[in-house]
Design a protein around this motif. Sequence first.
Motif: not given
Length: 314
Positions: A18-42
């Motif tokens: 899921r992370i790879l597919q999201l970053v294929r769409r656009m550059e994202l911060s780790v915090g934004e990835l955590a927000q989209v995935l509904g998971q903790s930043q660590p």
Amino acid sequence: MTRALDIFRALGDATRLRILQLVRRMELSVGELAQVLGQSQPRVSRHVKILCDAGLLTRRKEGSWVFVALGAAEAVEPVAVALDGWAGGEDHWGVADAARLQAVRADRAAAAAAWFEGHASEWDAIRSLHVAEEQVEAAMAAVLGPGPLGTLLDIGTGTGRMLELFGAQAGQALGIDRSPEMLRLARAKLHGLAHAELRQANLYQLPLADGAADVAILHHVLHFAEDPAAAIGEAARVLGPGGRLLIADFAAHDREELRARDAHVRLGFDEAQIAAWFAAAGLATARVETLEGGELTVKLWLGRKDGVRLKEVA
């Protein structure tokens, strides 16, 4: 074989796919990835590290944020082809992630729009706080040269200063901005420039056909963009053969307070970033200028559509 094993091990997890597919769409911060995935930043950071170790992603720290981008094409492209080839049927995670990603992008855009609306009347003064604006403008004029500019496009025109500065050299000039308040101020400033037009538009969907412009300018706009690569790609799309894109923006810095105070999405850019985005958009880096002396260093990057490399000054 070893690299292939590393890549397949890295992708042997649904979250990492899921992370790879999201970053294929656009550059994202780790915090934004955590927000989209509904998971903790660590937890997301651990997944990102595995993907980075496999060469599928890269990380870059900007102040307290860490941005995640795609890795080298030789590692990513075969995986992307396979994933696209296997796509089909109901992908509930993909649909949900795309919707949440759109919400992240909307949050970014809303924050920037609110800041622009609140500061429109003082925009030129805000710009001048960072480095002497007359120095930047003189350097931009030197890079573009004194000759005719043809069709000029000012992306994120703000109060219309770039049209005011270079409009006389253009046969036709168009300034676009998403802020109605900015455009209102620009119209008041440019009432005497008959061949200049102002339109409300998005920098990711420019109201021009392919190859319609000769020169495009992004003047202190890119650090507000949620997707700088896409902004550069769209600017390149509307340039004709030999067309030029001139970017004036900050060199990479660590002034973290600018994110909250001035709605900066990116803390400046380094030369490798811009060069890579130029190359992906079909532009050659023709010239680079560095302007020091203010609180922040300003850089000028000139990209050329025809691939002719002219000069680089560091």
